[in-house]
Write a protein that holds these residues in place. Structure first.
Motif, PDB file in Angstrom:
ATOM      1  N   HIS A 170       0.811  -1.223   0.000  1.00 46.94           N
ATOM      2  CA  HIS A 170       0.000   0.000   0.000  1.00 46.94           C
ATOM      3  C   HIS A 170       0.846   1.275   0.000  1.00 46.94           C
ATOM      4  O   HIS A 170       1.998   1.283   0.441  1.00 46.94           O
ATOM      5  N   SER A 171       0.237   2.360  -0.482  1.00 44.68           N
ATOM      6  CA  SER A 171       0.884   3.665  -0.480  1.00 44.68           C
ATOM      7  C   SER A 171       0.857   4.254   0.932  1.00 44.68           C
ATOM      8  O   SER A 171       0.128   3.777   1.813  1.00 44.68           O
ATOM      9  N   ARG A 172       1.641   5.288   1.127  1.00 42.32           N
ATOM     10  CA  ARG A 172       1.650   5.957   2.436  1.00 42.32           C
ATOM     11  C   ARG A 172       0.309   6.601   2.751  1.00 42.32           C
ATOM     12  O   ARG A 172      -0.070   6.741   3.916  1.00 42.32           O
ATOM     13  N   GLU A 173      -0.417   7.011   1.715  1.00 44.49           N
ATOM     14  CA  GLU A 173      -1.679   7.724   1.923  1.00 44.49           C
ATOM     15  C   GLU A 173      -2.855   6.800   2.211  1.00 44.49           C
ATOM     16  O   GLU A 173      -3.899   7.253   2.685  1.00 44.49           O
ATOM     17  N   THR A 174      -2.709   5.510   1.946  1.00 46.57           N
ATOM     18  CA  THR A 174      -3.856   4.603   1.986  1.00 46.57           C
ATOM     19  C   THR A 174      -4.312   4.328   3.416  1.00 46.57           C
ATOM     20  O   THR A 174      -3.551   3.797   4.231  1.00 46.57           O
ATOM     21  N   PHE A 193       2.262  -7.414   0.991  1.00 47.09           N
ATOM     22  CA  PHE A 193       3.665  -7.513   1.404  1.00 47.09           C
ATOM     23  C   PHE A 193       4.184  -6.144   1.821  1.00 47.09           C
ATOM     24  O   PHE A 193       3.744  -5.122   1.318  1.00 47.09           O
ATOM     25  N   ASP A 194       5.085  -6.143   2.776  1.00 48.18           N
ATOM     26  CA  ASP A 194       5.702  -4.945   3.353  1.00 48.18           C
ATOM     27  C   ASP A 194       4.664  -4.095   4.068  1.00 48.18           C
ATOM     28  O   ASP A 194       4.465  -4.234   5.264  1.00 48.18           O
ATOM     29  N   ARG A 195       3.964  -3.213   3.362  1.00 48.21           N
ATOM     30  CA  ARG A 195       2.921  -2.390   3.980  1.00 48.21           C
ATOM     31  C   ARG A 195       1.591  -3.114   3.813  1.00 48.21           C
ATOM     32  O   ARG A 195       1.031  -3.162   2.721  1.00 48.21           O
ATOM     33  N   SER A 236       0.062   6.598  11.379  1.00 49.02           N
ATOM     34  CA  SER A 236      -0.911   5.664  10.808  1.00 49.02           C
ATOM     35  C   SER A 236      -0.248   4.499  10.095  1.00 49.02           C
ATOM     36  O   SER A 236      -0.896   3.488   9.808  1.00 49.02           O
ATOM     37  N   LEU A 237       1.054   4.608   9.808  1.00 53.52           N
ATOM     38  CA  LEU A 237       1.767   3.585   9.060  1.00 53.52           C
ATOM     39  C   LEU A 237       2.234   2.485  10.006  1.00 53.52           C
ATOM     40  O   LEU A 237       2.970   2.743  10.963  1.00 53.52           O
ATOM     41  N   LEU A 238       1.805   1.246   9.743  1.00 50.39           N
ATOM     42  CA  LEU A 238       2.113   0.134  10.643  1.00 50.39           C
ATOM     43  C   LEU A 238       3.605  -0.063  10.815  1.00 50.39           C
ATOM     44  O   LEU A 238       4.084  -0.274  11.936  1.00 50.39           O
ATOM     45  N   SER A 240       5.931   2.059  10.686  1.00 48.11           N
ATOM     46  CA  SER A 240       6.473   3.114  11.532  1.00 48.11           C
ATOM     47  C   SER A 240       6.235   2.786  13.001  1.00 48.11           C
ATOM     48  O   SER A 240       7.135   2.932  13.839  1.00 48.11           O
ATOM     49  N   ARG A 241       5.039   2.319  13.312  1.00 46.56           N
ATOM     50  CA  ARG A 241       4.725   1.970  14.714  1.00 46.56           C
ATOM     51  C   ARG A 241       5.571   0.795  15.179  1.00 46.56           C
ATOM     52  O   ARG A 241       6.062   0.777  16.315  1.00 46.56           O
ATOM     53  N   GLN A 242       5.761  -0.201  14.296  1.00 49.39           N
ATOM     54  CA  GLN A 242       6.537  -1.384  14.680  1.00 49.39           C
ATOM     55  C   GLN A 242       8.006  -1.024  14.915  1.00 49.39           C
ATOM     56  O   GLN A 242       8.629  -1.493  15.880  1.00 49.39           O
ATOM     57  N   ARG A 243       8.568  -0.211  14.044  1.00 47.85           N
ATOM     58  CA  ARG A 243       9.987   0.150  14.198  1.00 47.85           C
ATOM     59  C   ARG A 243      10.191   1.061  15.401  1.00 47.85           C
ATOM     60  O   ARG A 243      11.205   0.958  16.100  1.00 47.85           O
ATOM     61  N   GLN A 244       9.220   1.927  15.662  1.00 51.13           N
ATOM     62  CA  GLN A 244       9.317   2.754  16.847  1.00 51.13           C
ATOM     63  C   GLN A 244       9.213   1.907  18.113  1.00 51.13           C
ATOM     64  O   GLN A 244       9.902   2.158  19.111  1.00 51.13           O
ATOM     65  N   ALA A 245       8.395   0.868  18.073  1.00 53.41           N
ATOM     66  CA  ALA A 245       8.266  -0.029  19.230  1.00 53.41           C
ATOM     67  C   ALA A 245       9.581  -0.753  19.495  1.00 53.41           C
ATOM     68  O   ALA A 245       9.984  -0.929  20.653  1.00 53.41           O
TER      69      ALA A 245
END
Length: 384
Positions: A170-174, A193-195, A236-238, A240-245
């Motif tokens: 998915h795109s960043r905006e989705t 895959f990925d996003r 909102s980007l998964l 981003s949340r996972q890497r920040q965690a």
């Protein structure tokens, strides 16, 4: 002179200027103005040879041509050779749409990625094609350029072209996933895959984002870094949340405090990364390391720090997430996490093939691809 279309008399017709590039006439006999007829442009017809054309050229039935071109053993070598020669001369090509309608499969996979120019996505597509081609499938590639509207349009176009399955990042905006939910509801295999999207019960291939971020943050701590900033993406980007965690988990493990002022959520554009850097440098106690969850932003930081007269890693250590060829060429070399995008693409294609084989028996599952910490000079503060 032309004949007057009203009174049909050729006499008395005279020229009377031009109208929109066409000659205008006046008939004195009936006081009627008219223009010359617009010449008809012959339609260029595009003709493609059919099975029937090949059959007529050889003098056999269309079914015989079909069997010969599909390698059936009941066709004599002489007839097969004659058919193949006629097909070559007529420039005959199979009608894949007709064949797909007959067998209800197009042997085509639709792939939607955010940006084909990004090495990660280009390599992932290469992995998809590696597996798909070996299985006899063609791959149709679309890119959203990080636009939600373009992504929706791409998915609709691929489904309209009757692809057998959809592989999508998915795109960043989705944030709305209805365009993917509908094909999945209709039984079309969907692999993320990925996003990924957790609103669709689909097979998924994801990175071990949390563990990778944990490992690279712990590496910075082992180098003596104590104020580690993170250049994160949209909340909102998964990924981003996972890497920040993972980043926060490493800080907690080593007893380091977490600070909101050392966390910046950006849109991954160069200007936003540089703005975050300048805000951190203006702090009374700037960070001694920055973890950019997107490797392209890590490049932005390296360049910006050099422009500001700061040394990497002596004044500021920089690490990224995602490896590519430039990471080893830039000076200093960038410490990062190799995401193995080729493996990700391969696994996504394998999950699609499993779903095509198992049909209703297929149970969607999530495959996790571990990253690999690649240590280079940009983070080696203890040796800087």
């Amino acid at each position: 002179m032309p004949v007057c279309p009203k009174c049909s008399q050729p006499d008395g017709v005279m020229k009377a200027g031009f109208v929109r590039g066409r000659q205008r006439y006046f008939c004195k006999g009936c006081a009627y103005h008219f223009t010359e007829a617009k010449p008809a442009v012959p339609e260029r017809k595009r003709y493609q040879a059919t099975l029937a054309d090949v059959a007529r050229a050889v003098g056999v039935a269309s079914s015989t041509v079909s069997r010969a071109l599909n390698g059936h053993a009941d066709i004599s070598p002489a007839t097969r050779q004659a058919i193949q020669e006629a097909a070559r001369q007529l420039d005959y090509h199979p009608n894949f749409l007709a064949q797909s309608l007959k067998r209800r499969e197009t042997m085509t996979i639709g792939v939607v990625i955010p940006d084909i120019e990004r090495p990660f996505f280009a390599t992932a597509v290469s992995g998809i094609q590696d597996v798909a081609t070996a299985a006899g499938y063609r791959v149709m590639i679309c890119q959203s350029k990080e636009s939600y509207e373009a992504e929706v349009s791409n998915v609709q176009a691929l489904i309209a072209n009757r692809v057998d399955g959809l592989l999508i990042c998915h795109s960043r905006e989705t944030e709305n996933f209805d365009h993917v939910k509908e094909p999945a509801r209709r039984g079309i295999p969907v692999v993320h895959f990925d996003r990924v999207c957790n609103e669709v019960n689909s097979a998924k291939v994801i990175l071990d984002d949390r563990q990778g971020a944990f490992a690279i943050t712990e590496h910075l701590i082992e180098q003596g870094c104590r104020r580690i900033a993170i250049l994160a993406g949209p909340p909102s980007l998964l990924i981003s949340r996972q890497r920040q965690a993972g980043y926060l988990g490493a800080l907690r493990k080593h007893g380091l405090p977490t600070s909101e002022e050392l966390c910046a959520h950006i849109n991954f554009r160069t200007e936003s990364a540089v703005a975050a850097l300048d805000a951190w440098l203006a702090l009374p106690e700037p960070p001694d390391a920055i973890f950019a969850i997107n490797y392209t932003n890590a490049f932005d930081l390296l360049i910006a720090l050099k422009q500001r007269g700061l040394r990497v890693p002596a004044d500021m250590a920089i690490v990224g997430f995602g490896d590519e060829f430039m990471a080893m060429l830039i000076e200093p070399g960038l410490t990062t996490v190799d995401l193995h995008p080729f493996r990700i693409g391969q696994q996504a294609a394998r999950l699609f093939l499993e779903q095509m084989t198992q049909k209703e028996l297929f149970e969607p599952r999530t495959c996790i691809i571990p990253g690999e910490l690649i240590i280079r000079q940009s983070s080696l503060k203890s040796r800087g």
